[in-house]
Design a protein around this motif. Structure first.
Motif, PDB file in Angstrom:
ATOM      1  N   CYS A 108       0.826  -1.221   0.000  1.00 33.41           N
ATOM      2  CA  CYS A 108       0.000   0.000   0.000  1.00 33.41           C
ATOM      3  C   CYS A 108       0.860   1.271   0.000  1.00 33.41           C
ATOM      4  N   THR A 109       1.719   1.396   1.010  1.00 33.83           N
ATOM      5  CA  THR A 109       2.454   2.663   1.117  1.00 33.83           C
ATOM      6  C   THR A 109       3.690   2.697   0.217  1.00 33.83           C
ATOM      7  N   ALA A 110       3.987   1.575  -0.446  1.00 31.81           N
ATOM      8  CA  ALA A 110       5.059   1.622  -1.443  1.00 31.81           C
ATOM      9  C   ALA A 110       4.633   2.527  -2.598  1.00 31.81           C
ATOM     10  N   CYS A 111       3.325   2.609  -2.853  1.00 24.72           N
ATOM     11  CA  CYS A 111       2.812   3.583  -3.834  1.00 24.72           C
ATOM     12  C   CYS A 111       2.311   4.842  -3.127  1.00 24.72           C
ATOM     13  N   HIS A 112       1.464   4.635  -2.127  1.00 24.56           N
ATOM     14  CA  HIS A 112       0.865   5.785  -1.424  1.00 24.56           C
ATOM     15  C   HIS A 112       1.779   6.169  -0.254  1.00 24.56           C
ATOM     16  N   GLY A 113       3.024   6.514  -0.572  1.00 25.62           N
ATOM     17  CA  GLY A 113       4.003   6.674   0.497  1.00 25.62           C
ATOM     18  C   GLY A 113       4.309   8.096   0.890  1.00 25.62           C
ATOM     19  N   SER A 114       4.567   8.947  -0.100  1.00 23.30           N
ATOM     20  CA  SER A 114       5.125  10.257   0.232  1.00 23.30           C
ATOM     21  C   SER A 114       4.152  11.108   1.034  1.00 23.30           C
ATOM     22  N   ARG A 115       2.874  10.894   0.858  1.00 23.14           N
ATOM     23  CA  ARG A 115       1.902  11.630   1.675  1.00 23.14           C
ATOM     24  C   ARG A 115       1.260  10.677   2.680  1.00 23.14           C
ATOM     25  N   ILE A 116       0.442   9.752   2.181  1.00 24.96           N
ATOM     26  CA  ILE A 116      -0.347   8.889   3.073  1.00 24.96           C
ATOM     27  C   ILE A 116       0.556   8.075   4.001  1.00 24.96           C
ATOM     28  N   GLY A 117       1.513   7.369   3.424  1.00 24.09           N
ATOM     29  CA  GLY A 117       2.351   6.480   4.231  1.00 24.09           C
ATOM     30  C   GLY A 117       3.149   7.252   5.269  1.00 24.09           C
ATOM     31  N   ASN A 118       3.775   8.337   4.833  1.00 21.86           N
ATOM     32  CA  ASN A 118       4.584   9.117   5.766  1.00 21.86           C
ATOM     33  C   ASN A 118       3.748   9.701   6.894  1.00 21.86           C
ATOM     34  N   GLU A 119       2.548  10.135   6.553  1.00 21.78           N
ATOM     35  CA  GLU A 119       1.674  10.677   7.595  1.00 21.78           C
ATOM     36  C   GLU A 119       1.262   9.586   8.578  1.00 21.78           C
ATOM     37  N   TYR A 120       0.939   8.431   8.022  1.00 23.28           N
ATOM     38  CA  TYR A 120       0.347   7.377   8.859  1.00 23.28           C
ATOM     39  C   TYR A 120       1.348   6.811   9.875  1.00 23.28           C
ATOM     40  N   ILE A 121       2.587   6.616   9.444  1.00 23.97           N
ATOM     41  CA  ILE A 121       3.550   5.972  10.352  1.00 23.97           C
ATOM     42  C   ILE A 121       4.487   6.972  11.027  1.00 23.97           C
ATOM     43  N   GLY A 122       4.201   8.259  10.863  1.00 22.03           N
ATOM     44  CA  GLY A 122       4.984   9.241  11.606  1.00 22.03           C
ATOM     45  C   GLY A 122       6.313   9.608  10.973  1.00 22.03           C
ATOM     46  N   LYS A 123       6.416   9.505   9.648  1.00 24.91           N
ATOM     47  CA  LYS A 123       7.607  10.066   8.997  1.00 24.91           C
ATOM     48  C   LYS A 123       7.378  11.537   8.700  1.00 24.91           C
ATOM     49  N   ARG A 124       6.155  11.961   8.857  1.00 27.75           N
ATOM     50  CA  ARG A 124       5.821  13.391   8.874  1.00 27.75           C
ATOM     51  C   ARG A 124       4.730  13.536   9.932  1.00 27.75           C
ATOM     52  N   GLY A 125       5.028  14.279  10.991  1.00 28.10           N
ATOM     53  CA  GLY A 125       4.057  14.402  12.078  1.00 28.10           C
ATOM     54  C   GLY A 125       4.147  13.223  13.050  1.00 28.10           C
TER      55      GLY A 125
END
Lengths: 65, 648
Positions: free
Chosen positions: B143-160
Motif C-alpha cells: 500500500c504505502t510503497a505507492c501511497h508513500g510520500s503523503r499517506i504512508g509518511n503521515e500514517y507511520i509518523g515520517k511526517r508528524g
C-alpha cells in the motif's frame, strides 16, 4: 492360442500401456514444472543468472517527483 | 524502501508450490513455454503481470465476481485521472492529452498481483513473499510503497506524530479500506475516490456522533469535515511538470512542497458523504504548464477544476490543536484558504474553494484557555534566517552546516563550517559501542579543529531538521552554553534570496574547553532500573513501522520496542524543511502522550541520533530532566538478549 491365455496377456498389455501413458503425462507435467519452478526456487541458480542484471529503468523511476 | 536484488525479486518460495495458486501451474497465468529449460525459450511470450494483461485466464476462472468489477476499479483504471485531465481542456487536443496522461500518469495503475503478490514498480518490483498470494496487502511493501510520500509518511509518523489508528489501534490500511472498496467498479466520470459509493467513511465506525456526549460533535457534524478538527499538518505539492529524460523515458517532477493546513469551502455539498460546508484542502501539483512538453496551452480550460482539493490526511489524532479551543479555528484567518495562498494562474480555478473573510467563523467570546505553560521555553535556541542574515558576521558567531558533503560543496551559507555529526561525533558501526557518542574530550577535539569553541554562539542548520537538532544536543552535552537551531534551514535561506557560497570556509582551530554534562546520556542499565519508576517516561522516537515491528533497523537483530515506552515519532517535533510549530502546540502534543516537563523523560530510538534530536527540542521547550538513551534499540536488544555481555 486359447482365449484363456490371450485374455490375461491382453489385460497385462493394457495395464502396461496405461501405466506408460500415465507416467508420460506425469513426467510431462513434472518437466514442465521443473523448468519454471526448478529455476525460480533455486536461489543460487538465480543469483548466477541474474547477478549481472541491473534494475531496468522505467518511467516510474525516471525523475519521479 | 530498499529495492530487492534482481534474483530476490523472482525467487519463488517452495511454500508457494504447495499452495492452492501454486497448483494451477505457471503457464496458466504467465504463458511462456514451460517445457523448455532454456531461459529465452521458456520466457518467450511470457506475461509478467497476468492480472493486468491476462486477467481472464489468470484470475477470472476462480474469482469471477471480483474480476468483473476490478478492471474498472480506481486502482486498475485510474479513471479519475482522465476525468480531471479532460475537464481542463475543451477537447480540441484530446489525442495529445491522452498520450501525455498515459505516458506520465498511466504507469501507476495496479491490479490483483500488485496488491496480493508483488511490490510495485515504483520501488523496484519483485515478490513480497516468494510469490505466495496474500489475502491482505501489506502496509509497507504494497500500500504505502505507492501511497508513500503523503499517506504512508503521515500514517507511520515520517511526517508528524503518526495516526491514532496506527499507534493506538495498530490498524493496517486494509482495516479501513476493505476488499469491497478496493475491488469496486468506479462510477462513470468519477472525479475522485470520494465518488465511490463503497468509499470508507469515518462514520462507518464512529457512528451516531451527533447524539453523543461530545458537545463539539453536536455542533459541527454536517457542517465541518471530521479531518478539519482531527488532522495534523500535511504536505502540499506544487508545480508538476512532465518531460522526457535523456533516454527518452517520460518523467514528472514537482518543484516544491510545503507542510501546512488549510480549510476551504466545499464547492459541492451535494456529493455523497460530503454534506459539510468546510473541509480540509490540499494543493495538488496540477500546473497550467503540466503538459507543455507536448504542446502549448494543453490545458486550455485550467480554470474549470480547482487544484486545492478536498483531502483526508492519514494523520488523525483524537486531540489536536484545532479542537483544543474554539478560537484556534474561529477567527483564525490564516487557517482558512484565501486569495493570497493562490498562485496567479490558479485564482479562477479555486474561486469556489477560497473562504472569504465573511465566511471565516467569528471568534467565540467565552472559551476555556488551553492549559499550556510556555514560560520555560528557551526562545533564544531558535533563530530565523533574518536573524542569521543580520548576525552571521558578528564576532563569536559560528555557523555549522550538517547536511551531506555534496550539498555543502554545492552551496552553503557563506562562512559555515561543515560537520557530519552522525559519523564524526559517534563511534563507527564496527566498534565495541557502535553509533554511541564519542567521549566528550574526543568530541571537544573534533569541534576545536573545526574552529568551534564552547564560548562561541553556534548556529546549526540542515536541509531538514533532525541532524541539526542532534548536533545541538551534542553541543549541550559537551558544555556549549549558547547555541541555536536555524528555523526553516537552508531552504528558507535560499527561498529568501540570500546568497550561497561554494568556497570551502577556511578553518582556524580553536580551543574547546569541555564541560560535559554526562548526566544527559544514560545506558541500558539506567533504562532497566527505571522502567517502572513513577514519573519516568521512556519515549520511543522511532517511526511507527518500527515500533509496531513491521520493519527494523538494518543493524538491529530484530524488530521491537522497549516495554512500556511511549511512541512519539521524532518527526512530530519538526515540520518539513526544518520548520517548527509554535511551542504551545508542541507542548500540547507532548502532553497528550503523557510527556510533560515535570517528568524525567528518557528518549530512545534506533541508534541515539533521533533521541538526540528530540533532546534538543525538549530542552528548548523547557524540559529540565531529559536523558538520551545512547545505546538505543540496537544496543538494548543485545543487552536484553545477552545479559552481562555488552556486545557479544
Amino acid at each position: 492360442m486359447p482365449e484363456r491365455i490371450i485374455k490375461p496377456i491382453k489385460l497385462l498389455l493394457l495395464l502396461l500401456l496405461s501405466s506408460v501413458l500415465i507416467s508420460a503425462i506425469y513426467l510431462q507435467s513434472a518437466v514442465a514444472d521443473s523448468s519454471c519452478i526448478d529455476c525460480h526456487t533455486d536461489g543460487a541458480k538465480l543469483t548466477k543468472n541474474l547477478s549481472k542484471d541491473t534494475a531496468k529503468k522505467s518511467s516510474m523511476t525516471s525523475g519521479a517527483g | 524502501m530498499t529495492p530487492l536484488a534482481p534474483q530476490k525479486k523472482v525467487l519463488v518460495s517452495t511454500d508457494f508450490t504447495d499452495s492452492e495458486h501454486g497448483q494451477v501451474g505457471c503457464s496458466t497465468c504467465h504463458g511462456g513455454n514451460e517445457s523448455s529449460m532454456d531461459k529465452s525459450v521458456a520466457h518467450k511470450g511470457m506475461i509478467p503481470q497476468p492480472s493486468i494483461n491476462n486477467l481472464e485466464d489468470a484470475c477470472s476462472d476462480c474469482h469471477e465476481e471480483i474480476t468483473q468489477t476490478v478492471a474498472s476499479s480506481l486502482h486498475f483504471s485510474l479513471s479519475t485521472f482522465k476525468t480531471i485531465v479532460d475537464s481542463r481542456s475543451d477537447g480540441s487536443n484530446q489525442e495529445m492529452l491522452d498520450m501525455a496522461r498515459e505516458r506520465h500518469c498511466g504507469d501507476c495503475h495496479t491490479s490483483c498481483g500488485g496488491c496480493h503478490v508483488s511490490r510495485p514498480k515504483s520501488v523496484g518490483g519483485g515478490f513480497v513473499d516468494g510469490h505466495n498470494f496474500n489475502r491482505k496487502p501489506q502496509l509497507l511493501n504494497q500500500c504505502t510503497a505507492c501511497h508513500g510520500s503523503r499517506i504512508g509518511n503521515e500514517y507511520i509518523g515520517k511526517r508528524g506524530q503518526g495516526d491514532v489508528h496506527a499507534f493506538k489501534g495498530n490498524m493496517h490500511c486494509v482495516a479501513c479500506h476493505e476488499a469491497d472498496e478496493m475491488h469496486a467498479s468506479a462510477p462513470k466520470n468519477a472525479k475522485n475516490r470520494y465518488d465511490l459509493p463503497e468509499q470508507v467513511r469515518c462514520t462507518d465506525c464512529h457512528k451516531d456522533l451527533a447524539y453523543g456526549s461530545i458537545r463539539d460533535h453536536n455542533i459541527h457534524i454536517g457542517k465541518v469535515q471530521c479531518q478539519v478538527c482531527h488532522s495534523q499538518t500535511y504536505t502540499n505539492c506544487y508545480s508538476c511538470h512532465t518531460g522526457d529524460d535523456k533516454e527518452g523515458l517520460p518523467y514528472y517532477t514537482t518543484q516544491q512542497d510545503l507542510e501546512t493546513m488549510k480549510i476551504g469551502l466545499n464547492p459541492d455539498n451535494t456529493e455523497p458523504g460530503a454534506p459539510y460546508t468546510y473541509m480540509l484542502v490540499r494543493h495538488v501539483p496540477a500546473d497550467q504548464k503540466l503538459f507543455e512538453h507536448y504542446g502549448k496551452n494543453a490545458q486550455n480550460q485550467f480554470d474549470k477544476i480547482s487544484n486545492w482539493k478536498r483531502t483526508s490526511p492519514h494523520n488523525i489524532l483524537r486531540k489536536t490543536w484545532q479542537n483544543a479551543n474554539c478560537n484556534h479555528c474561529h477567527g483564525n484567518r490564516d487557517l482558512f484558504l484565501e486569495d493570497k495562498d493562490l498562485l496567479d494562474y490558479e485564482k479562477a480555478a479555486n474561486r469556489l474553494v477560497v473562504v472569504p473573510d465573511n465566511r471565516v467563523p467569528a471568534r467565540v467570546a467565552r472559551t476555556k484557555a488551553v492549559d499550556i505553560d510556555t514560560s520555560r521555553v528557551k526562545k533564544e535556541r531558535i533563530v530565523d534566517v533574518n536573524w542569521l542574515k543580520e548576525n552571521r558576521d558578528s564576532p563569536g558567531i559560528i555557523v555549522v552546516d550538517v547536511r551531506d558533503k555534496g550539498s555543502y560543496d554545492a552551496g552553503h551559507i557563506e562562512g559555515a563550517v561543515f560537520l557530519d555529526p552522525t559519523t564524526e561525533l559517534r563511534w563507527p558501526w564496527d566498534s565495541e559501542t557502535p553509533q554511541e557518542l564519542l567521549k566528550p574530550d574526543q568530541i571537544g577535539d573534533i569541534l576545536g579543529k573545526k574552529g568551534i569553541s564552547n564560548t562561541s554562539h553556534i548556529v546549526v542548520y540542515d536541509n531538514d531538521a533532525w541532524q541539526a537538532a542532534f548536533t545541538l544536543s551534542v553541543l549541550e552535552y559537551v558544555g556549549v552554553k549558547t547555541f541555536s537551531f536555524l528555523k526553516g534551514g537552508i531552504q528558507t535561506w535560499r527561498l529568501s534570496g540570500l546568497p550561497l557560497s561554494t568556497k570551502p570556509t577556511p578553518v582556524k582551530a580553536a580551543t574547546f574547553d569541555i564541560k560535559p554534562r554526562t548526566e544527559f546520556v544514560v545506558d541500558n542499565h539506567f533504562i532497566q532500573k527505571n522502567m517502572d519508576t513513577p514519573n519516568v517516561v521512556i519515549v520511543d522516537l522511532r517511526t511507527l513501522d518500527q515500533s509496531k515491528k513491521l520493519a527494523s533497523h538494518p543493524n538491529a537483530l530484530k524488530a521491537g520496542r522497549i516495554p512500556g515506552s511511549v511512541e512519539f515519532p521524532v518527526f512530530g517535533l519538526f515540520m518539513d524543511h526544518a520548520d517548527l510549530k509554535p511551542p504551545e502546540q508542541l507542548l500540547y502534543s507532548l502532553k497528550n502522550r503523557g510527556i510533560a516537563p515535570d517528568k524525567t523523560v528518557i528518549l530512545t530510538c534506533n541508534t541515539g541520533a533521533w533521541a538526540g534530536a528530540g533532546f534538543f527540542m525538549l530542552r528548548y521547550l523547557g524540559f529540565e530532566d531529559v536523558r538520551i538513551h545512547d545505546a538505543a534499540w540496537v544496543g538494548w536488544e543485545k543487552f536484553v538478549r545477552y545479559p552481562g555481555c555488552r556486545y557479544p
